[in-house]
Write an enzyme that holds these catalytic residues in place. Structure first.
Site, mmCIF file in Angstrom:
data_model
loop_
_atom_site.group_PDB
_atom_site.id
_atom_site.type_symbol
_atom_site.label_atom_id
_atom_site.label_comp_id
_atom_site.label_asym_id
_atom_site.label_seq_id
_atom_site.Cartn_x
_atom_site.Cartn_y
_atom_site.Cartn_z
ATOM 1 N N HIS A 1 59.319 65.999 1.571
ATOM 2 C CA HIS A 1 58.037 65.320 1.786
ATOM 3 C C HIS A 1 57.798 64.303 0.684
ATOM 4 C CE1 HIS A 1 56.801 68.548 -1.064
ATOM 5 N NE2 HIS A 1 55.981 67.609 -1.524
ATOM 6 N N HIS B 1 53.416 71.207 4.510
ATOM 7 C CA HIS B 1 53.081 69.788 4.630
ATOM 8 C C HIS B 1 54.356 68.976 4.790
ATOM 9 C CE1 HIS B 1 54.029 70.316 0.442
ATOM 10 N NE2 HIS B 1 53.651 69.121 0.050
ATOM 11 N N HIS C 1 55.329 61.106 -5.659
ATOM 12 C CA HIS C 1 56.659 61.712 -5.770
ATOM 13 C C HIS C 1 57.331 61.886 -4.420
ATOM 14 C CE1 HIS C 1 54.413 65.593 -5.044
ATOM 15 N NE2 HIS C 1 55.520 65.901 -4.373
ATOM 16 N N HIS D 1 52.415 76.132 -7.374
ATOM 17 C CA HIS D 1 51.238 75.500 -6.796
ATOM 18 C C HIS D 1 50.345 76.546 -6.140
ATOM 19 C CE1 HIS D 1 52.471 71.460 -7.505
ATOM 20 N NE2 HIS D 1 53.471 71.453 -6.641
ATOM 21 N N TYR E 1 58.576 69.194 -11.809
ATOM 22 C CA TYR E 1 58.505 67.744 -11.632
ATOM 23 C C TYR E 1 59.177 67.048 -12.805
ATOM 24 C CZ TYR E 1 54.948 68.467 -8.013
ATOM 25 O OH TYR E 1 54.274 68.840 -6.869
ATOM 26 N N GLU F 1 60.272 65.847 -7.335
ATOM 27 C CA GLU F 1 59.968 67.277 -7.345
ATOM 28 C C GLU F 1 61.120 68.013 -6.691
ATOM 29 O OE1 GLU F 1 56.629 70.476 -5.666
ATOM 30 O OE2 GLU F 1 57.141 68.704 -4.476
#
Length: 308
Positions: free
Chosen positions: A154, A200, A215, A247, A256, A266
């Site tokens: 993503h 996501h 990112h 997260h 990261y 990431e």
């Protein structure tokens, strides 16, 4: 996949020095180099991906993202979505001919209200999973490098018009709102959109300036792989942003760091999943520290402000 958009397909990233960038994405991230075109762009894929490429590097005077693309189920769907994008209005819809990206069919390009450029495509050459194929496959190839990134997963993007972009992605492209961050007065300042079962496929953060790149993210198999990625970052003196950590948003285990041009990468493992009947997960803006960095529960200014 209610509108025929399947998944993220590729991202084109601007880099300042191609030789340094290739070494970073191939030897540190562990992506598989998949060729170079006449324009000098270099192509990569994660070892589990079946499409010919998912990452394209283009040498330029400034770092950042040129565009992110999503794959649709077939050419008829691509034509239909092009019409719907044009009817939506204000998106600067153009068609890019087949072959402009090596091995990729025609692409429909548009600019979202946040200022980011996206593409849709239906056809791309496939060369199966690297080193193992799809007939009696082994568990993994033995010649992988670096972090052994499995796939491009993503992008997180910064821009101003989150409402307009959500309307576009939801109504035209069939994405659902998986998670969000709301201010006390109900303004959405972060939105995590999914067109699959993943937590996501693309995310947006409210930002005054249009078209900024936070990112590109790549998936690893396990938390142990994330820890090994942290070791490799130290071994290679790569610029670390933050991590390893976890997260709250999406529940991914993450680290990261920056490529030599200053683009943030990431790598992560785990993460939540989502079905279409799941409720939207909401975080309060005052809990943003915990939402982003679940262990530290504090915001990192560099993480929020360093963009390309």
């Amino acid at each position: 996949m209610r509108k025929g958009v399947m998944r993220p397909g590729h991202v084109q990233i601007r880099v300042l020095d191609m030789e340094e960038a290739v070494a970073h994405y191939r030897d540190l991230l562990g992506l598989i180099e998949a060729g170079q075109d006449e324009q000098g762009r270099v192509y990569f894929k994660g070892w589990t991906e079946v499409d010919k490429f998912s990452v394209v590097l283009r040498e330029a005077d400034s770092a950042g993202m040129d565009f992110m693309a999503f794959k649709v189920v077939d050419d008829a769907t691509l034509s239909k979505l092009k019409q719907e994008l044009e009817a939506f209005g204000g998106l600067n819809v153009v068609e890019i001919e087949a072959g402009e990206l090596a091995g990729c069919g025609r692409r429909v390009r548009f600019t979202a209200p946040t200022g980011h450029v996206f593409e849709l495509y239906a056809d791309k050459e496939q060369n199966d999973r690297y080193g193992i194929g799809s007939h009696n496959p082994e568990a993994w190839p033995r010649d992988l490098k670096g972090m052994k990134a499995t796939r491009f997963d993503h992008c997180l993007l910064y821009g101003d018009d989150l409402d307009g972009t959500f309307k576009l992605f939801n109504e035209v492209l069939g994405f659902d709102l998986a998670e969000q961050v709301l201010t006390p007065d109900g303004e959405r300042i972060a939105q995590f959109l999914s067109v699959s079962m993943k937590a996501h496929d693309v995310a947006f953060i409210k930002h005054a300036e249009k078209g900024k790149f936070h990112h590109a993210s790549f998936y690893l198999d396990t938390w142990q792989d994330v820890l090994m990625a942290a070791d490799l970052i130290s071994m290679t003196d790569t610029s670390l942003d933050i991590g390893p950590t976890r997260h709250g948003l999406t529940q991914g285990q993450t680290i990261y760091f920056f490529d030599p041009s200053g683009n943030r990468n990431e790598v992560f493992a785990g993460g939540g999943y989502r079905y279409q009947d799941h409720p939207v997960i909401t975080w309060d803006a005052q809990e943003l520290g915990k939402a982003i960095f679940y262990h530290d529960r504090q915001l990192n200014e560099r993480f929020l402000s360093v963009l390309t």
